[in-house]
Write an enzyme that holds these catalytic residues in place. Structure first.
Site, PDB file in Angstrom:
ATOM      1  N   ASP A  11      -5.287  42.900  53.420  1.00  0.00           N
ATOM      2  CA  ASP A  11      -5.745  41.985  52.381  1.00  0.00           C
ATOM      3  C   ASP A  11      -6.212  40.725  53.107  1.00  0.00           C
ATOM      4  O   ASP A  11      -5.857  40.499  54.275  1.00  0.00           O
ATOM      5  CB  ASP A  11      -4.548  41.678  51.462  1.00  0.00           C
ATOM      6  CG  ASP A  11      -4.764  40.440  50.621  1.00  0.00           C
ATOM      7  OD1 ASP A  11      -5.753  40.404  49.866  1.00  0.00           O
ATOM      8  OD2 ASP A  11      -3.960  39.490  50.745  1.00  0.00           O
ATOM      9  N   ASP A  13      -6.959  36.984  51.442  1.00  0.00           N
ATOM     10  CA  ASP A  13      -6.410  35.692  51.010  1.00  0.00           C
ATOM     11  C   ASP A  13      -4.889  35.737  50.907  1.00  0.00           C
ATOM     12  O   ASP A  13      -4.338  36.531  50.164  1.00  0.00           O
ATOM     13  CB  ASP A  13      -7.028  35.303  49.666  1.00  0.00           C
ATOM     14  CG  ASP A  13      -8.517  35.041  49.798  1.00  0.00           C
ATOM     15  OD1 ASP A  13      -9.306  35.728  49.135  1.00  0.00           O
ATOM     16  OD2 ASP A  13      -8.899  34.162  50.599  1.00  0.00           O
TER      17      ASP A  13
HETATM   18  C1  XBP Z   1      -7.402  36.700  46.439  1.00  0.00           C
HETATM   19  C2  XBP Z   1      -8.139  36.494  45.189  1.00  0.00           C
HETATM   20  C3  XBP Z   1      -9.492  35.858  45.230  1.00  0.00           C
HETATM   21  C4  XBP Z   1      -9.376  34.437  45.784  1.00  0.00           C
HETATM   22  C5  XBP Z   1     -10.571  33.597  45.406  1.00  0.00           C
HETATM   23  O1  XBP Z   1      -8.016  37.815  47.050  1.00  0.00           O
HETATM   24  O2  XBP Z   1      -7.657  36.918  44.155  1.00  0.00           O
HETATM   25  O3  XBP Z   1      -9.955  35.799  43.898  1.00  0.00           O
HETATM   26  O4  XBP Z   1      -8.248  33.801  45.189  1.00  0.00           O
HETATM   27  O5  XBP Z   1     -11.756  34.215  45.881  1.00  0.00           O
HETATM   28  P1  XBP Z   1      -7.169  38.812  48.035  1.00  0.00           P
HETATM   29  P2  XBP Z   1     -12.980  34.475  44.848  1.00  0.00           P
HETATM   30  O6  XBP Z   1      -5.729  38.308  48.085  1.00  0.00           O
HETATM   31  O7  XBP Z   1      -7.289  40.174  47.417  1.00  0.00           O
HETATM   32  O8  XBP Z   1      -7.854  38.703  49.380  1.00  0.00           O
HETATM   33  O9  XBP Z   1     -13.197  33.175  44.105  1.00  0.00           O
HETATM   34  O10 XBP Z   1     -14.141  34.867  45.721  1.00  0.00           O
HETATM   35  O11 XBP Z   1     -12.511  35.582  43.953  1.00  0.00           O
HETATM   36 MG    MG Z   2      -3.905  38.200  48.868  1.00  0.00          MG
END
Ligand code: XBP
Ligand code: MG
Length: 239
Positions: A11, A13
């Site tokens: 993953d 973020d």
């Molecule tokens: C985390 C999310 C993303 C980010 C914001 O993604 O849910 O929405 O918070 O990015 P992950 P965007 O943990 O699956 O990597 O505004 O581009 O959605």
């Molecule tokens: Mg994440």
């Protein structure tokens, strides 16, 4: 003979890097630029993060906090807001403001040395992943991941398993041949729904959340070795 661990799926973020504070600031700056009276403080953002996907997150916020805007112009507004927010976020992280979390680069290097394949499965956009890898790895990180499945590739966001199923298909591997790395409840649920075992590193915005289904929950991956993870993964298969 059981299938050995063949690939790691990360993953982005909260897992590769603590990016959500940069996302939150980009959202708030965007709202200000558009003259909207919305300010997402850290407590509210932690709540809002229960919805994966920035666009979906804005819509969920409007439904609960500014329902008058729930009209047919909202989709167009959200698209404009999210486009600007992504510009601000990529500018912020592409310069290196957000490093990889402790242990992540080491685990990646250990995996590459052992010939394990690497992939990304995220609900954020390709542009955001590119900017993070540019900033955190000087661009070298692009070559580490055989495939990157992002929001554009899998529009049904976590906890939907779509993004993990897509990465498995692209790798041509079975669920029991891979291990997923996550930081959130939605991420664990998405990985489990795709049949993958998953380990968690709690992030700033997910500490203490429900990680039911995870093989193990760590504060971070600073001291975790690939050998330990391989044993853990194998143990699960015989559980
Ligand atoms: C985390 C999310 C993303 C980010 C914001 O993604 O849910 O929405 O918070 O990015 P992950 P965007 O943990 O699956 O990597 O505004 O581009 O959605
Ligand atoms: Mg994440």
């Amino acid at each position: 003979m059981p299938h050995a661990l063949k690939a790691l799926i990360f993953d982005v973020d909260g897992t590769l890097a603590e990016t959500e504070e940069a996302h939150r600031q980009a959202f708030n700056q965007t709202f200000g630029e558009f003259g909207l009276p919305w300010v997402w403080d850290q407590a509210l953002y932690r709540e809002l993060l229960k919805v994966s996907g920035g666009k979906e997150r804005i819509r969920s916020f409007v439904a609960r906090h500014d329902a008058n805007r729930l009209n047919n112009a909202l989709d167009a507004l959200i698209a404009k807001l999210h486009k600007r927010k992504t510009e601000l976020y990529t500018a912020a992280v592409s310069g290196g403001a957000v490093p990889f979390r402790p242990g992540v680069a080491r685990l990646i290097n250990e995996a590459r040395a052992l010939g394990l394949r690497l992939a990304i499965a995220t609900t954020t956009t390709t542009a955001n992943v590119t900017a993070l890898l540019d900033g955190a790895t000087g661009g070298a990180g692009h070559g580490w991941f055989e495939t990157k499945a992002c929001a554009e590739d899998a529009p049904s966001k976590k906890p939907d398993p779509q993004v993990y199923a897509l990465v498995l298909a692209r790798l041509g591997l079975r669920p029991d041949q891979v291990l997923a790395f996550e930081d959130s409840t939605n991420g664990v649920r998405a990985a489990r729904a795709a049949g993958l075992s998953v380990v968690v590193s709690e992030s700033v915005y997910t500490k203490g959340d429900d990680f039911t289904g995870a093989l193990r929950v760590y504060p971070d991956f600073e001291t975790v070795t690939l050998e330990e993870l391989r044993r853990l993964h194998a143990g699960l298969r015989y559980a």
